[in-house]
Design an enzyme around this catalytic site. Structure first.
Site, mmCIF file in Angstrom:
data_model
loop_
_atom_site.group_PDB
_atom_site.id
_atom_site.type_symbol
_atom_site.label_atom_id
_atom_site.label_comp_id
_atom_site.label_asym_id
_atom_site.label_seq_id
_atom_site.Cartn_x
_atom_site.Cartn_y
_atom_site.Cartn_z
ATOM 1 N N TYR A 172 0.872 -1.183 0.000
ATOM 2 C CA TYR A 172 0.000 0.000 0.000
ATOM 3 C C TYR A 172 0.904 1.225 0.000
ATOM 4 O O TYR A 172 1.704 1.404 0.923
ATOM 5 C CB TYR A 172 -0.887 0.021 1.232
ATOM 6 C CG TYR A 172 -1.939 -1.063 1.273
ATOM 7 C CD1 TYR A 172 -3.256 -0.781 0.920
ATOM 8 C CD2 TYR A 172 -1.626 -2.354 1.677
ATOM 9 C CE1 TYR A 172 -4.236 -1.763 0.968
ATOM 10 C CE2 TYR A 172 -2.597 -3.350 1.728
ATOM 11 C CZ TYR A 172 -3.898 -3.042 1.369
ATOM 12 O OH TYR A 172 -4.862 -4.016 1.420
ATOM 13 N N TYR A 209 -6.823 -5.548 10.105
ATOM 14 C CA TYR A 209 -6.538 -6.060 8.773
ATOM 15 C C TYR A 209 -6.826 -7.566 8.671
ATOM 16 O O TYR A 209 -7.423 -8.032 7.688
ATOM 17 C CB TYR A 209 -5.092 -5.770 8.384
ATOM 18 C CG TYR A 209 -4.817 -5.929 6.905
ATOM 19 C CD1 TYR A 209 -5.090 -4.896 6.004
ATOM 20 C CD2 TYR A 209 -4.298 -7.105 6.382
ATOM 21 C CE1 TYR A 209 -4.857 -5.018 4.653
ATOM 22 C CE2 TYR A 209 -4.058 -7.249 5.021
ATOM 23 C CZ TYR A 209 -4.344 -6.208 4.166
ATOM 24 O OH TYR A 209 -4.123 -6.348 2.817
ATOM 25 N N LYS A 213 -12.115 -4.998 2.865
ATOM 26 C CA LYS A 213 -13.178 -5.455 3.769
ATOM 27 C C LYS A 213 -14.489 -5.821 3.084
ATOM 28 O O LYS A 213 -15.389 -6.353 3.743
ATOM 29 C CB LYS A 213 -13.466 -4.374 4.823
ATOM 30 C CG LYS A 213 -12.312 -4.115 5.761
ATOM 31 C CD LYS A 213 -11.896 -5.376 6.471
ATOM 32 C CE LYS A 213 -10.624 -5.204 7.277
ATOM 33 N NZ LYS A 213 -9.975 -6.478 7.570
#
Length: 404
Positions: free
Chosen positions: A215, A399, A311
């Site tokens: 990321y 996470y 998610k």
């Protein structure tokens, strides 16, 4: 208005079932599988063809809880053979790199990289093997008498209309589906945040640039390096909402991606022709409650998260966990406490995931017109993350997935 059903043949579809599941994506198919294993009759209605459902390119990071749920549903064998277990994730910010050791920070928990398309294919195979009823290209679906004791669903297959009576309806048909729209507007509260950018995604048959997801926050915009396998990669770059896919050649995409990655990672990037490119807008959305009478919403029908926190599918899995448990208790023991508590239980987890996805998005993306103060706040967030084990632990536990 209820359509004329006089031309319907009762032999075409069941006249009655326990649960009608609207939506044949992974959440609907997973609920169907779990209910079938519990001995609960159900029918899945899907607006699109099976080929279309299996052609959709979606996310591919599964939380520990979702992995465990798929195994319990009997669809984890190929995932365990081909999925990639990740015990860490990389975050970079303006060339600074930080590895989040998920396993160390969460007492051994990990995530599984396994594409949503593969999950859906495994679920289809399981439904076929068990003789599950999945009706594709079901059009003009309407839900009736949801607050009464005898709900029913009408729909069209080809030129014929059909009616199925049921005990409950599960709305697993996504953000644009009929299920949430069947609830009167004055019975819903909607919460939404639309972000001023999207993600341009590219899929290519090239080896991943890194063995873990990366990321990357950068002044030019966010980037994500992900993968579907050891030979297929999925990359994203933040882009304005008014961009068009056709304006992005493969060369332009690769050049932009390299500019946003730390130099040592960018130097290992292998490029190649794209298999697919698309732009997805980012939004946060929640509908409350997730129940209306005998209709229960699950997955994207009830909530959307920006993909930054990985998610979306995972929240759908936790919804299905709660809903399948509640329905099983109803049919096996006559216990309706789980059905009564479903919306509150699901929403408690939904809002925590919304918070995490919002935090990841605001921390790593370049927001137009946010000013110098906001930029300094992003730097401070990264500095704190790098200096605090407690901060890294909070990121890691979210996470890998909060407990069901």
């Amino acid at each position: 208005m209820t359509p004329d059903l006089s031309g319907c043949s009762p032999a075409d579809v069941p006249a009655r079932t326990g649960v009608v599941i609207v939506g044949g994506g992974p959440s609907g198919l997973l609920l169907s599988q779990l209910l079938h294993l519990a001995g609960i009759a159900n029918v899945v209605l899907e607006r699109r063809s099976r080929a279309y459902v299996l052609s959709r390119i979606r996310a591919g990071v599964l939380e520990q809880g979702a992995v465990d749920l798929l195994r319990r549903a009997g669809v984890g064998a190929r995932m365990d053979r081909e999925g990639l277990v990740h015990d860490g994730v990389e975050i970079s910010f303006h060339d600074r790199r930080l590895r989040i050791d998920l396993a160390d920070l969460t007492e051994g928990k990990t995530v599984m990289v396994y594409g949503q398309t593969e999950v859906t294919a495994d679920l289809y195979e399981a439904r076929d093997a068990m003789g599950g009823t999945v009706l594709h290209e079901a059009e003009h679906v309407q839900l009736h008498d949801l607050e009464g004791g005898r709900p029913f669903v009408t729909f069209r297959l080809g030129e014929r209309y059909h009616r199925i009576e049921c005990d409950f309806v599960a709305g697993c048909d996504g953000f644009h589906g009929v299920s949430r729209r069947s609830i009167p507007a004055d019975r819903l509260r909607l919460f939404e945040m639309v972000y001023p950018f999207g993600w341009l995604g590219l899929l290519a048959d090239v080896p991943p640039v890194h063995d873990e997801l990366v990321y990357a926050g950068h002044e030019r915009g966010f980037a994500l390096c992900s993968m579907r396998s050891r030979t297929r990669s999925r990359y994203y770059v933040q882009c304005p909402l008014d961009e068009k896919v056709e304006d992005w050649s493969d060369d332009r995409f690769w050049t932009e991606l390299v500019s946003r990655l730390p130099a040592d990672i960018a130097g290992r990037l292998v490029t190649g022709p794209s298999i697919e490119k698309s732009i997805a807008p980012l939004r946060s959305f929640v509908a409350e409650p997730m129940r209306f009478g005998r209709l229960f919403l699950a997955g994207d029908a009830a909530h959307i998260v920006p993909p930054t926190g990985a998610k979306g599918l995972n929240l759908a899995a936790s919804d299905i966990h709660y809903l399948s448990e509640a329905l099983t208790a109803h049919y096996r023991r006559g216990d309706d406490s789980g059905l009564a508590a479903y919306s509150d239980r699901a929403l408690a987890r939904v809002w925590k995931a919304e918070r995490f996805s919002w935090w990841m998005t605001t921390t790593l993306h370049a927001f137009p017109d946010r000013g110098a103060f906001a930029a300094r706040m992003q730097e401070a967030e990264f500095d704190y993350l790098a200096s605090s084990r407690a901060a890294r632990q909070a990121l890691a536990e979210n996470y890998v997935g909060l407990p069901y």
